[in-house]
Design a protein around this motif. Structure first.
Motif, short mmCIF file in Angstrom:
data_model
loop_
_atom_site.label_atom_id
_atom_site.label_comp_id
_atom_site.label_asym_id
_atom_site.label_seq_id
_atom_site.Cartn_x
_atom_site.Cartn_y
_atom_site.Cartn_z
N ALA B 163 -14.81 -10.29 -10.20
CA ALA B 163 -14.74 -10.23 -9.12
C ALA B 163 -14.57 -8.48 -8.65
CB ALA B 163 -14.12 -10.85 -8.38
N LEU B 164 -13.28 -8.52 -10.16
CA LEU B 164 -12.06 -7.39 -10.01
C LEU B 164 -13.53 -5.97 -9.88
CD1 LEU B 164 -9.58 -5.41 -9.99
CD2 LEU B 164 -8.69 -5.78 -11.55
N GLY B 165 -14.78 -6.23 -11.58
CA GLY B 165 -15.62 -5.67 -11.13
C GLY B 165 -16.35 -5.15 -10.23
N LEU B 166 -15.93 -5.70 -9.15
CA LEU B 166 -17.16 -5.19 -8.33
C LEU B 166 -16.41 -4.62 -7.56
CD1 LEU B 166 -19.36 -5.83 -5.72
CD2 LEU B 166 -17.88 -7.88 -5.12
N LYS B 167 -14.89 -4.66 -7.52
CA LYS B 167 -14.30 -3.76 -6.89
C LYS B 167 -14.06 -2.33 -6.64
CE LYS B 167 -10.79 -6.86 -4.19
NZ LYS B 167 -11.36 -6.63 -2.57
N VAL B 168 -14.12 -2.07 -8.39
CA VAL B 168 -14.26 -0.84 -9.23
C VAL B 168 -14.91 -0.24 -8.55
CG1 VAL B 168 -14.76 -0.08 -11.25
CG2 VAL B 168 -12.79 -1.69 -11.59
N CYS B 169 -16.51 -1.37 -8.89
CA CYS B 169 -17.76 -0.59 -8.00
C CYS B 169 -18.13 0.27 -6.98
CB CYS B 169 -19.00 -2.12 -8.49
SG CYS B 169 -19.46 -1.99 -9.46
N GLN B 170 -17.16 -0.87 -6.15
CA GLN B 170 -17.42 -0.56 -4.79
C GLN B 170 -16.27 1.07 -3.91
OE1 GLN B 170 -16.35 -4.03 -4.14
NE2 GLN B 170 -18.26 -4.70 -2.10
N GLY B 171 -15.29 1.10 -5.61
CA GLY B 171 -14.24 2.28 -5.36
C GLY B 171 -13.30 1.44 -5.11
N GLN B 172 -12.59 0.37 -4.49
CA GLN B 172 -11.62 -0.55 -4.42
C GLN B 172 -11.09 -0.89 -4.77
OE1 GLN B 172 -13.09 -3.99 -1.48
NE2 GLN B 172 -14.59 -2.51 -0.92
N ALA B 173 -10.87 -0.07 -6.59
CA ALA B 173 -9.71 -0.46 -7.50
C ALA B 173 -10.09 0.30 -8.36
CB ALA B 173 -9.69 -2.43 -8.13
N GLN B 174 -8.65 1.07 -8.56
CA GLN B 174 -8.65 1.66 -9.99
C GLN B 174 -7.89 1.17 -11.00
OE1 GLN B 174 -7.83 3.53 -6.47
NE2 GLN B 174 -9.96 3.60 -6.95
N ARG B 186 -18.52 -7.38 -17.02
CA ARG B 186 -18.22 -8.62 -16.90
C ARG B 186 -18.97 -9.17 -15.47
NH1 ARG B 186 -16.56 -13.04 -19.50
NH2 ARG B 186 -14.66 -13.55 -17.24
N PHE B 187 -19.01 -7.60 -14.52
CA PHE B 187 -19.41 -7.78 -13.63
C PHE B 187 -21.33 -7.75 -13.65
CE2 PHE B 187 -22.06 -5.64 -9.22
CZ PHE B 187 -21.18 -6.35 -8.83
N HIS B 188 -21.70 -6.46 -14.51
CA HIS B 188 -22.82 -6.11 -14.64
C HIS B 188 -23.64 -7.17 -15.25
CE1 HIS B 188 -23.06 -2.89 -11.20
NE2 HIS B 188 -22.77 -2.20 -12.52
N PHE B 189 -23.25 -7.39 -16.61
CA PHE B 189 -23.78 -8.24 -17.44
C PHE B 189 -23.10 -9.51 -17.79
CE2 PHE B 189 -25.46 -3.91 -17.81
CZ PHE B 189 -26.76 -3.93 -17.96
N PRO B 190 -22.97 -10.69 -17.04
CA PRO B 190 -22.17 -11.88 -17.45
C PRO B 190 -23.09 -12.32 -18.62
CG PRO B 190 -23.52 -11.65 -15.62
CD PRO B 190 -23.59 -10.56 -15.63
N SER B 191 -22.25 -13.43 -19.61
CA SER B 191 -22.81 -13.89 -20.24
C SER B 191 -23.25 -15.60 -20.02
CB SER B 191 -21.76 -14.12 -21.32
OG SER B 191 -21.86 -12.19 -22.10
N ALA B 192 -24.04 -16.11 -20.11
CA ALA B 192 -23.95 -17.53 -19.47
C ALA B 192 -23.93 -18.16 -21.24
CB ALA B 192 -25.70 -17.69 -19.33
N ARG B 193 -23.06 -19.22 -21.15
CA ARG B 193 -22.47 -20.02 -22.16
C ARG B 193 -23.27 -20.76 -22.89
NH1 ARG B 193 -19.27 -15.85 -23.35
NH2 ARG B 193 -17.27 -15.81 -22.11
N VAL B 194 -24.13 -20.62 -23.32
CA VAL B 194 -25.58 -21.74 -23.38
C VAL B 194 -24.98 -22.72 -24.79
CG1 VAL B 194 -27.39 -21.87 -24.21
CG2 VAL B 194 -27.13 -20.22 -22.37
N GLY B 258 -12.30 -15.15 -6.86
CA GLY B 258 -13.41 -14.36 -6.91
C GLY B 258 -14.98 -14.89 -7.52
N GLY B 259 -16.16 -14.25 -7.02
CA GLY B 259 -16.82 -14.85 -7.66
C GLY B 259 -17.93 -14.30 -8.66
N GLU B 260 -19.25 -15.43 -9.38
CA GLU B 260 -19.70 -14.61 -10.70
C GLU B 260 -19.07 -14.39 -12.06
OE1 GLU B 260 -23.20 -11.92 -9.33
OE2 GLU B 260 -21.06 -11.47 -8.04
N ASP B 261 -18.04 -15.30 -12.14
CA ASP B 261 -17.61 -15.66 -13.62
C ASP B 261 -18.87 -15.94 -14.67
OD1 ASP B 261 -15.48 -13.45 -13.59
OD2 ASP B 261 -14.69 -15.76 -13.07
N TYR B 262 -19.10 -16.99 -14.13
CA TYR B 262 -20.44 -17.50 -15.07
C TYR B 262 -20.20 -18.23 -16.20
CZ TYR B 262 -23.24 -15.43 -11.56
OH TYR B 262 -23.52 -15.59 -10.43
N GLU B 263 -18.80 -18.39 -16.04
CA GLU B 263 -17.77 -19.49 -16.99
C GLU B 263 -18.53 -20.65 -16.91
OE1 GLU B 263 -16.97 -17.96 -19.93
OE2 GLU B 263 -17.09 -16.30 -19.58
#
Lengths: 320, 320
Positions: B163-174, B186-194, B258-263
């Motif tokens: 979620a913070l990665g998305l904000k960094v992407c959007q320029g909303q967090a430094q 973590r935002f672009h290349f999440p891992s699946a805990r197979v 925040g979404g998209e952690d895929y933990e």
């Protein structure tokens, strides 16, 4: 996404209950009990608004067709349909539309003894992806790759009705009221040849379903089987509605290049030909020999009786 | 649709060869050999351009994420991923884009030992639906429905990074360059805990993957299991990058909503707690106890140590 979760409830009880559905809609995934000694067969078809259907299509017919086109692929492989998943992308929530669509989907799933077991609902331009899963005794799936030189080529039902039905829909063809009803039924509510497809496991060397027209689809078998074929256009099975509604060149065009018939196209070796009638007639679906497999790899030859038949195939074009 | 058939060739050899693929891309359907004594697990996720990803997203990352989000659902059920299908809707053919997307898809499929076995390619607004199929020993799938009062609640990895990665992407967090790299990864290349998901078959009473944030997802387990829960926010596993990049209230918000952690989020009965370390530590994925299941059906209570924690959950909103 609350409203989109709500939508899932429209589909939660779609289709008959199946004891082999351990976990259905509402978990991370569906859990399905496969029969031991069976292979899994999976097909996927997407229908996009503006490409595969008109925005004003009857949503019940759309639900019906989405199930049918997927189940038809399973039928062509000789598989028994079992489970469906639906990925539904909607621009907004139109409850009346959704109820009709879900009803068409559920009654067709019922008809084919299938259960909707999951999917995903998202916001975006209207698009429907269905995934159908079926089972076939291990090693017995019929593919496109088994046709041999000398095999006879068959189709079920009649060809070209759906294509003419589309023209009727678009106001590009006129016919009698009775014929019109038949043609529209064939276009909007096609049948998947499921029972017959399973019977073909004992006789067919290859099979596929006809979605893009005979001249568009048969080449897939020729390519995968590394063979050629000839078709006698005089043998094409044409419905009375088609024959009465257009002159012969147009009728041939509908039958050769018209899409969305969802009949089965299959090949049968000489040695199995004798048992075809006994094996297939119980299913009440007519089937017709229209040609033979040849050694002219990749070549599809059209004949009218003994004469070459001059024809320019143009692929079935999804509107617009 | 010639060009669209061509596209299929980009994906024809995606992922490692698997001997259990009897028929892959190029027939009416895929034929897959299930192991006897195993259940089939099927998941479906759609990603729509403008809803789930930006039009200018790196296509390689998109291919990676599409596989990962689907495989993550299989992981959450304790299943071993095996086969993927792809329904791809494209407005036009951009070969460079497609090659990158196919590469991301293939390398991620490889990583999870999966094979792309079929799908459909159609013309329309950009949208991607993936169907992942896996296998689990019969009756051993982990569902959302098994949590019991008194069970301990665990999560893998750290929460809120995507979620913070998305904000960094959007320029909303430094943040610092190093942290930025971690968060974007973590935002672009999440891992699946197979592998860990499969190990959980022996200990977890329920499980799901975190795609919509802890406060959005845990209620699914509570509903399906007819239980309640409390979470201690001081126990939430936060990465150094998250802790260094925002103050505590924002960090909690990222971790809770925040979404998209895929933990993986899972519950473990008291009796199995002792074996957790031995069973899970070989997988090298940290896991943290964050709370317990209660009898307050449907109620999710947040605490900060012994104090109630006042928090208004707002669901993870897909942009825009």
């Amino acid at each position: 996404m609350g409203e989109f979760e709500l939508i899932a409830s429209f589909f939660a009880d779609s289709g008959i209950a199946r004891q082999d559905v351990i976990v259905g809609v509402g978990d991370d995934g569906a859990v399905l009990q496969m029969r031991d000694g069976y292979d899994l067969v999976v097909t996927t078809d997407t229908m996009v608004c503006g490409t595969h259907f008109f925005p004003d299509v009857d949503p019940r017919a759309l639900g019906h067709k989405l199930v049918t086109v997927n189940v038809s692929d399973l039928a062509a492989m000789g598989a028994e349909p079992a489970w469906l998943s639906l990925a539904l992308t909607l621009p907004s929530v139109d409850e009346a539309w959704l109820r009709q669509f879900a009803a068409g989907l559920a009654e067709t799933a019922d008809y084919y003894n299938c259960r909707l077991v999951g999917g995903d609902t998202t916001r975006g331009p209207l698009s429907l992806t269905m995934i159908a899963k079926g089972q076939v005794p291990r090693g017995r799936a019929i593919t496109r790759a088994g046709a041999k030189v000398g095999d006879y080529i068959y189709v079920t039902g009649t060809l070209g009705d759906a294509a003419l039905g589309l023209k009727v829909c678009q106001g590009q063809a006129q016919t009698s009221k009775k014929h019109q009803a038949h043609l529209l039924q064939r276009f909007h509510f096609p049948s998947a040849r499921v029972a017959l497809g399973q019977a073909l496991r004992n006789v067919a060397s290859s099979a596929m379903d006809l979605s893009d027209g005979l001249c568009g689809d048969l080449p897939h078998i020729l390519r995968r089987s590394a063979v050629g074929a000839y078709i006698d256009v005089h043998k094409l099975p044409l419905s009375q509605a088609l024959k009465d509604s257009c002159d012969q060149p147009v009728a041939f065009k509908m039958a050769l290049s018209g899409g969305e018939d969802y009949e089965l196209l299959f090949t049968v070796p000489e040695s199995k030909r004798g048992s075809l009638d006994v094996l297939l007639s119980p299913y009440g679906v007519p089937f017709t020999c229209i040609g033979r497999i040849t050694g002219a790899t990749g070549k599809l030859e059209l004949k009218a009786g003994e004469q070459p038949f001059d024809y320019q195939h143009q692929g079935f074009l999804h509107f617009p």
